[in-house]
Scaffold this motif. Structure first.
Motif, PDB file in Angstrom:
ATOM      1  N   LEU A 137      -2.287  33.741  17.904  1.00 31.00           N
ATOM      2  CA  LEU A 137      -2.906  34.902  18.547  1.00 31.00           C
ATOM      3  C   LEU A 137      -4.271  34.589  19.154  1.00 31.00           C
ATOM      4  N   ARG A 138      -4.784  33.394  18.905  1.00 32.24           N
ATOM      5  CA  ARG A 138      -6.174  33.110  19.246  1.00 32.24           C
ATOM      6  C   ARG A 138      -6.463  33.201  20.744  1.00 32.24           C
ATOM      7  N   GLU A 139      -5.515  32.776  21.585  1.00 26.35           N
ATOM      8  CA  GLU A 139      -5.775  32.763  23.028  1.00 26.35           C
ATOM      9  C   GLU A 139      -5.774  34.167  23.623  1.00 26.35           C
ATOM     10  N   LYS A 140      -4.773  34.976  23.251  1.00 26.72           N
ATOM     11  CA  LYS A 140      -4.658  36.310  23.860  1.00 26.72           C
ATOM     12  C   LYS A 140      -5.323  37.400  23.024  1.00 26.72           C
ATOM     13  N   GLN A 186       1.107  30.310   6.617  1.00 28.47           N
ATOM     14  CA  GLN A 186       1.628  31.207   7.641  1.00 28.47           C
ATOM     15  C   GLN A 186       0.512  32.040   8.258  1.00 28.47           C
ATOM     16  N   TRP A 187      -0.464  32.433   7.458  1.00 26.93           N
ATOM     17  CA  TRP A 187      -1.613  33.193   7.965  1.00 26.93           C
ATOM     18  C   TRP A 187      -2.319  32.388   9.053  1.00 26.93           C
ATOM     19  N   ASP A 188      -2.605  31.113   8.767  1.00 28.94           N
ATOM     20  CA  ASP A 188      -3.294  30.267   9.744  1.00 28.94           C
ATOM     21  C   ASP A 188      -2.443  30.051  10.994  1.00 28.94           C
ATOM     22  N   THR A 189      -1.136  29.930  10.801  1.00 24.39           N
ATOM     23  CA  THR A 189      -0.238  29.752  11.940  1.00 24.39           C
ATOM     24  C   THR A 189      -0.270  30.971  12.855  1.00 24.39           C
ATOM     25  N   VAL A 190      -0.206  32.150  12.276  1.00 24.99           N
ATOM     26  CA  VAL A 190      -0.237  33.387  13.064  1.00 24.99           C
ATOM     27  C   VAL A 190      -1.591  33.549  13.749  1.00 24.99           C
ATOM     28  N   ALA A 191      -2.674  33.284  13.038  1.00 25.06           N
ATOM     29  CA  ALA A 191      -4.008  33.409  13.628  1.00 25.06           C
ATOM     30  C   ALA A 191      -4.168  32.474  14.827  1.00 25.06           C
ATOM     31  N   ASP A 192      -3.668  31.252  14.707  1.00 23.46           N
ATOM     32  CA  ASP A 192      -3.759  30.301  15.817  1.00 23.46           C
ATOM     33  C   ASP A 192      -2.905  30.742  16.999  1.00 23.46           C
ATOM     34  N   PRO A 211      -8.311  37.140  20.714  1.00 24.22           N
ATOM     35  CA  PRO A 211      -9.396  36.426  20.025  1.00 24.22           C
ATOM     36  C   PRO A 211     -10.095  37.253  18.938  1.00 24.22           C
ATOM     37  N   LYS A 212     -10.251  38.549  19.182  1.00 25.17           N
ATOM     38  CA  LYS A 212     -10.910  39.393  18.175  1.00 25.17           C
ATOM     39  C   LYS A 212     -10.060  39.504  16.910  1.00 25.17           C
ATOM     40  N   LEU A 213      -8.754  39.647  17.093  1.00 25.92           N
ATOM     41  CA  LEU A 213      -7.864  39.731  15.947  1.00 25.92           C
ATOM     42  C   LEU A 213      -7.850  38.413  15.183  1.00 25.92           C
ATOM     43  N   SER A 214      -7.838  37.306  15.887  1.00 29.58           N
ATOM     44  CA  SER A 214      -7.852  36.003  15.225  1.00 29.58           C
ATOM     45  C   SER A 214      -9.142  35.793  14.445  1.00 29.58           C
ATOM     46  N   ALA A 215     -10.263  36.186  15.032  1.00 29.65           N
ATOM     47  CA  ALA A 215     -11.545  36.057  14.337  1.00 29.65           C
ATOM     48  C   ALA A 215     -11.578  36.921  13.083  1.00 29.65           C
ATOM     49  N   MET A 216     -11.014  38.120  13.181  1.00 27.67           N
ATOM     50  CA  MET A 216     -10.937  38.999  12.012  1.00 27.67           C
ATOM     51  C   MET A 216     -10.094  38.363  10.918  1.00 27.67           C
ATOM     52  N   MET A 217      -8.979  37.753  11.296  1.00 25.10           N
ATOM     53  CA  MET A 217      -8.110  37.114  10.313  1.00 25.10           C
ATOM     54  C   MET A 217      -8.804  35.932   9.643  1.00 25.10           C
TER      55      MET A 217
END
Length: 398
Positions: free
Chosen positions: A294-297, A286-292, A299-305
């Protein structure tokens, strides 16, 4: 009861037989404790009653200092919850420490107007340095003995948290980190293990502090729960070979800083789905699903995750019964709030010794309360932690 107690104390001051008065006080104390324990349990000792809420669990001994001398009390223990006699003063030591710190600030001429007002209210104005030193020495002896006591057994979980206080240093007012260490032993009991001041981000500070705990006997640490302090992760692995659990609550706050204000509610809802999973594998997915997502809009949060997944989900490698306690530093929140409440009265501490005196006295009293409270964790689940090697999923390479 207050009038009767004052009458007994007046007998002491008039020279009455101290042994007689001491026996009378002991008799009255026993009756008060029995009545209060009966009220807490809902029934008299040994009595069968549908109103009973909890059973007794023996006694614990404690000395009671009075003007008639020391009295040995047998305080009833309850199987659930805790009981403390109403006629004792559980906060006496910390209040003395607070007075000592304020008085020391007053003597050194660094008190604020609020502190001056408090000193006058306490009747401490005009105290000499020698008087302050004697008062501080009495408290320091107890606090130092508590903070340097040997540690026995194994301690699977260790919580570390820092709060910041103002202190004078070489004529300047600086912010000093005050570190509090709390751990759970194999008996399921919480204890305050140590207090220290210093720069919380420095790896050398964390290493020295953890080595001090190890030198006192701290063993068997499997998980260190703390915020994302620089150097702490390396120090925990070096000293204890332990995993670091990054506080989930603090991480959520840091994560939301990367999201626009209008989108934070939606981001919170997405992140919460990760921690609602029943297993570590499901949470990772689920972590990877959420990070993906959020990745487009974001990107900083996804990179942090991507960079901190294993640190935030480390608690899921341990028994699920312990997840609420070990996912964050929330178990230390009450301690930190109490430290802040007392420190706000002082304002600016005169030196690091005054910080240790006040905070150490507070932690000593919390430790006394925990000693008579019910277990913080079950013995069965702790046995699985102590005697089983934790299998962890491989970390993600960002």
């Amino acid at each position: 009861m207050t009038d009767e107690r004052m009458a007994l104390l007046e007998l002491v001051e008039k020279g009455a037989d101290a042994d007689l008065v001491r026996d009378m006080l002991a008799f009255a104390a026993d009756r008060i404790m029995d009545a209060e324990a009966e009220a807490a349990a809902g029934a008299a000792k040994g009595a069968r009653s549908p109103l009973r809420e909890v059973y007794r669990n023996g006694y614990r001994e404690r000395d009671w200092g009075t003007r008639a001398g020391r009295i040995e009390l047998a305080i009833p223990r309850l199987r659930k919850g805790s009981y403390f006699p109403s006629f004792l003063e559980p906060r006496r030591t910390a209040e003395k420490a607070l007075v000592a710190v304020v008085q020391e600030a007053y003597v050194h001429g660094i008190s604020t107007r609020a502190v001056d007002d408090l000193v006058k209210a306490l009747g401490a104005g005009g105290m000499s340095k020698s008087q302050v030193s004697r008062l501080c020495a009495e408290i320091d002896t107890r606090v130092n003995a508590f903070l340097s006591r040997p540690l026995e057994g194994r301690w699977p979980y260790l919580w570390l948290d820092a709060t910041y206080l103002k202190v004078r240093d070489g004529g300047r007012i600086v912010s000093r980190a005050v570190i509090i260490a709390v751990a759970v032993n194999e008996d399921g009991k919480r204890e305050v293990l140590g207090v220290a001041t210093g720069p919380s981000e420095a790896e050398t500070f964390w290493t020295d502090f953890l080595r001090c705990l190890a030198d006192r006997g701290l063993r068997g640490v499997k998980l260190v729960v703390a915020d994302d302090h620089k150097g702490l992760r390396a120090a925990a692995r070096r000293v204890f070979s332990a995993t670091l659990q990054r506080c989930r609550v603090h991480w959520m706050r840091n994560a939301l800083a990367h999201a626009p204000a209008k989108q934070r509610a939606a981001v919170v809802a997405m992140l919460k789905t990760i921690f609602a999973q029943d297993t570590k594998a499901d949470a990772v997915t689920q972590w990877d699903t959420v990070a993906d997502a959020l990745r487009e809009k974001q990107p900083k949060l996804s990179a942090m995750m991507d960079a901190c997944r294993e640190d935030v989900l480390a608690y899921m490698d341990f028994p699920t019964e312990h997840w609420p306690q070990i996912a964050s530093t929330n178990p230390l929140e009450r301690l930190n709030k109490e430290v802040k409440r007392r420190a706000d009265v002082v304002g600016i501490f005169p030196n690091d010794e005054a910080i240790i005196r006040l905070v150490g006295a507070q932690m000593l009293e919390f430790n006394d309360e925990w000693a008579v409270a019910r277990r913080y964790m079950s013995l069965e689940a702790l046995a699985r932690v102590s005697h089983t090697d934790i299998v962890r999923l491989p970390a993600v390479v960002a």
